[in-house]
Design a protein around this motif. Structure first.
Motif, mmCIF file in Angstrom:
data_model
loop_
_atom_site.group_PDB
_atom_site.id
_atom_site.type_symbol
_atom_site.label_atom_id
_atom_site.label_comp_id
_atom_site.label_asym_id
_atom_site.label_seq_id
_atom_site.Cartn_x
_atom_site.Cartn_y
_atom_site.Cartn_z
ATOM 1 N N LEU A 6 0.854 -1.128 0.113
ATOM 2 C CA LEU A 6 -0.099 0.159 -0.007
ATOM 3 C C LEU A 6 1.062 1.234 -0.104
ATOM 4 O O LEU A 6 1.617 1.314 0.838
ATOM 5 N N ARG A 7 0.836 1.880 -1.025
ATOM 6 C CA ARG A 7 1.731 3.150 -1.452
ATOM 7 C C ARG A 7 1.042 4.322 -1.850
ATOM 8 O O ARG A 7 -0.219 4.169 -2.193
ATOM 9 N N MET A 8 1.629 5.600 -1.781
ATOM 10 C CA MET A 8 1.048 6.760 -2.408
ATOM 11 C C MET A 8 0.771 6.491 -3.922
ATOM 12 O O MET A 8 1.582 5.631 -4.375
ATOM 13 N N GLY A 9 -0.206 7.239 -4.495
ATOM 14 C CA GLY A 9 -0.363 6.939 -5.909
ATOM 15 C C GLY A 9 0.839 7.487 -6.877
ATOM 16 O O GLY A 9 1.527 8.445 -6.317
ATOM 17 N N ARG A 10 1.001 7.061 -7.750
ATOM 18 C CA ARG A 10 2.053 7.306 -8.699
ATOM 19 C C ARG A 10 1.959 8.846 -9.112
ATOM 20 O O ARG A 10 2.983 9.332 -9.577
ATOM 21 N N THR A 11 0.761 9.267 -9.308
ATOM 22 C CA THR A 11 0.616 10.670 -9.435
ATOM 23 C C THR A 11 1.130 11.750 -8.733
ATOM 24 O O THR A 11 1.245 12.697 -9.113
ATOM 25 N N TRP A 46 10.657 9.468 -1.045
ATOM 26 C CA TRP A 46 9.552 9.439 -0.064
ATOM 27 C C TRP A 46 8.229 8.852 -0.932
ATOM 28 O O TRP A 46 7.702 7.886 -0.431
ATOM 29 N N VAL A 47 8.054 9.428 -1.942
ATOM 30 C CA VAL A 47 6.714 8.624 -2.794
ATOM 31 C C VAL A 47 6.699 7.299 -2.990
ATOM 32 O O VAL A 47 5.918 6.607 -2.954
ATOM 33 N N LEU A 48 8.065 6.720 -3.396
ATOM 34 C CA LEU A 48 8.033 5.592 -3.932
ATOM 35 C C LEU A 48 8.626 4.550 -2.887
ATOM 36 O O LEU A 48 8.161 3.694 -2.899
ATOM 37 N N SER A 63 9.412 3.411 6.271
ATOM 38 C CA SER A 63 9.800 5.027 6.140
ATOM 39 C C SER A 63 10.961 5.038 4.725
ATOM 40 O O SER A 63 11.102 3.986 4.347
ATOM 41 N N VAL A 64 11.437 6.239 4.511
ATOM 42 C CA VAL A 64 12.284 6.288 3.796
ATOM 43 C C VAL A 64 13.589 5.474 3.927
ATOM 44 O O VAL A 64 14.340 4.900 3.037
ATOM 45 N N VAL A 65 13.911 5.571 5.071
ATOM 46 C CA VAL A 65 15.218 4.787 5.669
ATOM 47 C C VAL A 65 15.156 3.490 6.535
ATOM 48 O O VAL A 65 16.159 2.884 6.873
#
Length: 126
Positions: A6-11, A46-48, A63-65
């Protein structure tokens, strides 16, 4: 069961690309201005990267890291925060924030958990 991501949308990468294009002319001015290119690159990372993975092992908050996995036996429940963000509550009482998920995502999370997380929209028998 395969891992459900579950991630943010690629838009969400569209404003990042626009930011990159806007920073590009400034980056050519001085050598120090090249560091401005790190801002859109960090936003893209962050988005990816940021999101939640649900698998047979449990729920992983990324998270990012870093990443933290809460196994199904360790999961005590889910808490909805003031901003409608979701938190995993463990049997030890610690809490793990689920990034990019909100209360509206609870039915999807419940479906992906295979019944381990109850769906709040399903009536319970009394």
């Amino acid at each position: 069961m395969a891992v459900a991501r579950l991630r943010m949308g690629r838009t969400a990468l569209l404003p990042v690309a626009v930011g990159f294009v806007l920073v590009l002319p400034l980056a050519g001015v001085t050598l120090w201005a090249l560091l401005l290119l790190l801002l859109p690159l960090a936003a893209a990372a962050w988005v990816l990267r940021v999101g939640v993975d649900v698998s047979d092992a449990g729920v992983t908050a990324r998270s990012v890291v870093s990443a933290r996995t809460v196994g199904w036996p360790e999961l005590s429940g889910i808490r909805v925060g003031e901003g409608r963000e979701l938190w995993l509550v463990t049997t030890t009482g610690s809490q793990v924030r689920l990034p990019v998920l909100r209360a509206r995502d609870l039915p999807q999370l419940a479906a992906l958990s295979g019944g381990r997380i109850p769906d709040p929209g399903t009536p319970t028998a009394r």
